[in-house]
Design a protein around this motif. Sequence first.
Motif, PDB file in Angstrom:
ATOM      1  N   THR A   1       0.804  -1.443   0.110  1.00 25.96           N
ATOM      2  CA  THR A   1       0.104  -0.010   0.456  1.00 25.96           C
ATOM      3  C   THR A   1       0.351   0.871  -0.117  1.00 25.96           C
ATOM      4  OG1 THR A   1       0.120  -0.089   1.897  1.00 25.96           O
ATOM      5  CG2 THR A   1      -1.931  -1.127   1.771  1.00 25.96           C
ATOM      6  N   PRO A   2       0.031   2.241  -0.773  1.00 27.06           N
ATOM      7  CA  PRO A   2       0.793   3.602  -0.910  1.00 27.06           C
ATOM      8  C   PRO A   2       1.720   4.116   0.670  1.00 27.06           C
ATOM      9  CG  PRO A   2      -1.170   3.592  -2.568  1.00 27.06           C
ATOM     10  CD  PRO A   2      -0.930   2.567  -1.538  1.00 27.06           C
ATOM     11  N   CYS A   3       2.187   4.767   1.040  1.00 25.91           N
ATOM     12  CA  CYS A   3       2.976   5.329   2.475  1.00 25.91           C
ATOM     13  C   CYS A   3       2.227   6.964   1.760  1.00 25.91           C
ATOM     14  CB  CYS A   3       4.387   5.930   2.535  1.00 25.91           C
ATOM     15  SG  CYS A   3       5.236   6.672   3.740  1.00 25.91           S
ATOM     16  N   ALA A   4       1.582   6.720   3.555  1.00 26.38           N
ATOM     17  CA  ALA A   4       0.576   7.410   3.664  1.00 26.38           C
ATOM     18  C   ALA A   4       1.686   9.064   3.758  1.00 26.38           C
ATOM     19  CB  ALA A   4      -0.151   7.732   5.062  1.00 26.38           C
ATOM     20  N   ALA A   5       3.038   9.351   4.479  1.00 27.26           N
ATOM     21  CA  ALA A   5       3.507  10.269   4.875  1.00 27.26           C
ATOM     22  C   ALA A   5       4.107  10.459   3.206  1.00 27.26           C
ATOM     23  CB  ALA A   5       4.579  10.114   5.628  1.00 27.26           C
ATOM     24  N   THR A   6       4.684   9.830   2.344  1.00 29.18           N
ATOM     25  CA  THR A   6       5.512  10.429   1.080  1.00 29.18           C
ATOM     26  C   THR A   6       5.229   9.046  -0.001  1.00 29.18           C
ATOM     27  OG1 THR A   6       6.984   8.540   1.887  1.00 29.18           O
ATOM     28  CG2 THR A   6       7.250  10.957   2.579  1.00 29.18           C
ATOM     29  N   TYR A   7       4.214   8.950   0.081  1.00 34.00           N
ATOM     30  CA  TYR A   7       3.768   8.130  -1.434  1.00 34.00           C
ATOM     31  C   TYR A   7       4.483   6.910  -1.091  1.00 34.00           C
ATOM     32  CZ  TYR A   7       0.830   6.282  -4.824  1.00 34.00           C
ATOM     33  OH  TYR A   7      -0.319   5.825  -5.424  1.00 34.00           O
TER      34      TYR A   7
END
Length: 451
Positions: free
Chosen positions: A77-83
């Motif tokens: 899944t993409p990282c919430a802070a930096t994608y």
Amino acid sequence: MVCLVTDDENASRRDRRDELKALIETRNRRTERVFLVGVELKTRHGRDLRDSLDELSELATTAGGEVVGDGIQKMATPCAATYIGKGKAEEFADHCRQADVDTVIFDDELSPAQSRNLERAFNCKILDRTSLILDIFAQRARTREGKLQIELAQLQHLLPRLTRFWGHLTRQKGGIGMRSGEGETQLETDRRRVQDRIARISRDLEVVRRQRATQRNSRQRNHWALASIVGYTNAGKSTLLNTLTGAGVLAEDKLFATLDPTTRRLRLPSNQNVLLTDTVGFIRKLPHGLVEAFKATLEEVVQADLLVHVVDASHPDAEEQIQSVDAVLKEIGAEGKPTLMVFNKIDQLNGSRDALTRFLERHPHGVAISASTGEGIPALLAELGSQLRPIREFFELSVPHNQSGIIARLHEVGQVVERNYNGKTARFKARIPPHLHEEFAPFVVRELQIA
């Protein structure tokens, strides 16, 4: 009471307008050296991502950038802070510094927080796919309507990201006498200006919608069928309109070469008048805000009697492009409308027509053409007449020979299938538009079954 506007007030308004434009241009300044970033999720195949990045590269080139490389990270899944992951962000950032990259473009839409964090990590401009597409649309829009629609989409995209432009202004802590710091005042002022401009553009576009409705009502009084050309960007829609009607619309081998709709009359061999409208091209991951902004234009598609779906048959991802167009049609409420599939650019197939054969087997009424060379155009015109034929009524008529004006009129507005001038009267079998039934009623012998 008459309210006079002073020169200072006019200058102030111009200044506010210029500031808003500056905010947009900050997001859309053309870049030189570009690095692309994509994320391969578990739900996404590697080939799909590669195709999407290749298209993103075309978009970046169209916007005026030079793509110097790309990078991919596989993630659940993409990282919430930096994608992308922090480690991969540092790796890509080092590569971009060595390659003297000006702008990094992500293949998916980033949140405002992700954009801020990535700009700190890369120390350069960060754009996402939505920003890039908006930039291209801003370059291509020519009419006032098109410019309004683009500005609306840009401002709606910019509004939640305004804090990025005022990071240098200090936000003071709250407390007695300290509840409104300089940074907060400036930020709220700009938000208000953007919101006011959005409201003004929305009102202007509502006027455009009413004008388009009036134009449609005027056309419907002529009882002419309306066909809208839809398709993936760069599929050859404008070239087809030019070939069929001589419209003179700009047609280039570029993504989104034309944005503003053009309507021209087309007279079919069956003597039918059709209004043919060229519409904005679609693309995968077309920003929802852009679809909303272009509703005034896309209403022509929703109101059409027939959709002419142009497909670039020479493109390796033609099937995926068809699916992307269908998805946008569903989003704007045009799903399930009568559609004529037109497979264009058959002159660029390089001898292999297996894919084209499969498309035509799947769409029995589809037509294969080359809009640039004219190959297949007669078959397209015949199919257009056939698809629109149900709106006509089929009659046998008997017209006295001395009624030459009626005979000429019948040939002008109807599709004469059979004629016989022997005997006391001239006999015809013809398809006639319903609104002209009364005009020819005195000469109708019987109604025929449409074959």
